[in-house]
Design an enzyme around this catalytic site. Sequence first.
Site, short mmCIF file in Angstrom:
data_model
loop_
_atom_site.label_atom_id
_atom_site.label_comp_id
_atom_site.label_asym_id
_atom_site.label_seq_id
_atom_site.Cartn_x
_atom_site.Cartn_y
_atom_site.Cartn_z
N LYS A 1 0.87 -1.18 0.00
CA LYS A 1 0.00 0.00 0.00
C LYS A 1 0.90 1.22 0.00
O LYS A 1 2.05 1.16 0.43
CB LYS A 1 -0.85 -0.02 1.27
N GLY B 1 -18.92 7.70 0.29
CA GLY B 1 -18.04 8.06 -0.83
C GLY B 1 -18.23 7.08 -1.97
O GLY B 1 -19.34 6.59 -2.22
N VAL C 1 -17.48 3.92 -2.41
CA VAL C 1 -18.04 2.60 -2.08
C VAL C 1 -19.39 2.76 -1.38
O VAL C 1 -20.37 2.08 -1.72
CB VAL C 1 -17.08 1.80 -1.17
P1 NAD Z 1 -14.00 7.84 -0.43
O1 NAD Z 1 -12.93 8.80 -0.09
O2 NAD Z 1 -14.65 7.92 -1.77
O3 NAD Z 1 -15.18 7.95 0.66
C1 NAD Z 1 -14.98 8.08 2.02
C2 NAD Z 1 -16.15 8.90 2.55
O4 NAD Z 1 -16.07 8.90 3.97
C3 NAD Z 1 -16.13 10.35 2.10
O5 NAD Z 1 -17.41 10.73 1.61
C4 NAD Z 1 -15.77 11.12 3.38
O6 NAD Z 1 -16.34 12.42 3.44
C5 NAD Z 1 -16.35 10.21 4.44
N1 NAD Z 1 -15.80 10.37 5.78
C6 NAD Z 1 -14.52 10.61 6.15
N2 NAD Z 1 -14.43 10.68 7.49
C7 NAD Z 1 -15.69 10.47 7.97
C8 NAD Z 1 -16.25 10.40 9.27
N3 NAD Z 1 -15.52 10.59 10.36
N4 NAD Z 1 -17.59 10.15 9.39
C9 NAD Z 1 -18.36 9.96 8.29
N5 NAD Z 1 -17.87 10.01 7.04
C10 NAD Z 1 -16.56 10.27 6.88
O7 NAD Z 1 -13.43 6.38 -0.16
P2 NAD Z 1 -13.96 4.99 -0.72
O8 NAD Z 1 -13.20 4.66 -1.96
O9 NAD Z 1 -15.45 5.00 -0.75
O10 NAD Z 1 -13.45 3.99 0.41
C11 NAD Z 1 -14.10 3.94 1.68
C12 NAD Z 1 -13.34 2.98 2.59
O11 NAD Z 1 -13.31 1.69 2.00
C13 NAD Z 1 -11.86 3.37 2.83
O12 NAD Z 1 -11.50 2.98 4.12
C14 NAD Z 1 -11.12 2.50 1.82
O13 NAD Z 1 -9.79 2.24 2.22
C15 NAD Z 1 -11.96 1.26 1.85
N6 NAD Z 1 -11.85 0.46 0.63
C16 NAD Z 1 -12.15 1.01 -0.56
C17 NAD Z 1 -12.05 0.24 -1.71
C18 NAD Z 1 -12.42 0.79 -3.06
O14 NAD Z 1 -12.56 0.01 -4.00
N7 NAD Z 1 -12.61 2.10 -3.19
C19 NAD Z 1 -11.64 -1.10 -1.63
C20 NAD Z 1 -11.35 -1.64 -0.36
C21 NAD Z 1 -11.45 -0.84 0.76
#
Ligand code: NAD
Length: 368
Positions: free
Chosen positions: A94, A196, A198
């Site tokens: 990562k 966000g 996901v």
């Molecule tokens: P993203 O940045 O698109 O979305 C994250 C969302 O969380 C944002 O809307 C942000 O405003 C919100 N947020 C941040 N802090 C917050 C809080 N304290 N309370 C409420 N909301 C809050 O990220 P993503 O791509 O949707 O990923 C979300 C999670 O899933 C991350 O931890 C990421 O590592 C994990 N993940 C994502 C993927 C992927 O395919 N995108 C795959 C595996 C794991």
Amino acid sequence: MTAEVVNTNELHKLDPVFGQLSFDNHEQIVFCNDKDTGLKAIIGIHNTVLGPALGGTRMWNYANEWEALNDVLRLSRGMSFKSAITGLNLGGGKAVIIGDSKTQKTPELMRSFGEFVHSLSGKYITAEDVGMETADMDIVRDVTPYVTGISEERGGSGNPSPITAYGVFMGMKAAAKYKFGSDVLEDKKVIVQGIGHVGETLVEYLSNEGAKVIISDINEARLEEVSKKYGATIYRGSDLYSEDVDIYAPCALGATLNDDTVNKIKAKVIAGAANNQLANEVIHGQALKERGIVYAPDFLINAGGIINVYAELENYGKAEIMRKTENIYNTTLEILANADTNEITTYQAALNIAQGRIDTRKKENMNK
Ligand code: NAD
């Protein structure tokens, strides 16, 4: 410095890398610094026994470098287990870029980061994570082939997030089946924290199934948008962990299952996309077990994204991606049953199987 003045709680700061609490015999940690573009990044390569270390790049405004280092160590370790349990021939890695993705991310910075990735000759392969878009990976692709998650126009698999959401939905259904006796989520009250990339698609799946969806985010505009689109209720309280819901889906950042939260969570099932949800895998995993809360291990159910980007390396198509992702349902049921049988936490059960696969391959490699 004399022994008397050393605060043992601060020892990890004297040995800033190998002494970090999150250091787990990582193979290699690469610090990337480019003054011209302002790039400050850390690449963590945890384990490459099963294959090259693949994992996304996160850009985040970390409070300090300790926080960034700790994050990359925890995230890269999680990737080793995620790929192992999913049956992929990939190791765990990562990267984190220190900075605000909204104001500090430039094409030059992304290119510079790509050059550092390239210097590792394929030992680490990157992709997107929080703060990154498919377009950023396209820029990285200009300087290195060791990147996945590039746009479909450039021959990539595009945004992995919808597939991740599908896998989380499958894992959530399996956990519901285990806890409630049925995987139908209609009328189940589900709180999704973080809507966000996901989280939004997960809300869509849940709404389509007739679940009562509550959403929480720090981004007010997103809340309004997603609420309007799917008819989800916006959470306006100050303590969502105490909310009386059936399922809690952490889809923002990690470590939300911690000393402050585990004892007040009312949800009976926890299943979400965020990486490293348990602040302490042992203590908080055990606390949830004792409270009878079914925790679907994060690295198991959020593997849809890595399945999707792996397709770029192995050349399989959408149908196989969906089949592998749907299988998260079966694997989750197996892990939950395994945990019960062996009287261990669900996290430990998943970890044992993932570590077992890595150990077996290591032995095979040694005997070659
Ligand atoms: P993203 O940045 O698109 O979305 C994250 C969302 O969380 C944002 O809307 C942000 O405003 C919100 N947020 C941040 N802090 C917050 C809080 N304290 N309370 C409420 N909301 C809050 O990220 P993503 O791509 O949707 O990923 C979300 C999670 O899933 C991350 O931890 C990421 O590592 C994990 N993940 C994502 C993927 C992927 O395919 N995108 C795959 C595996 C794991």
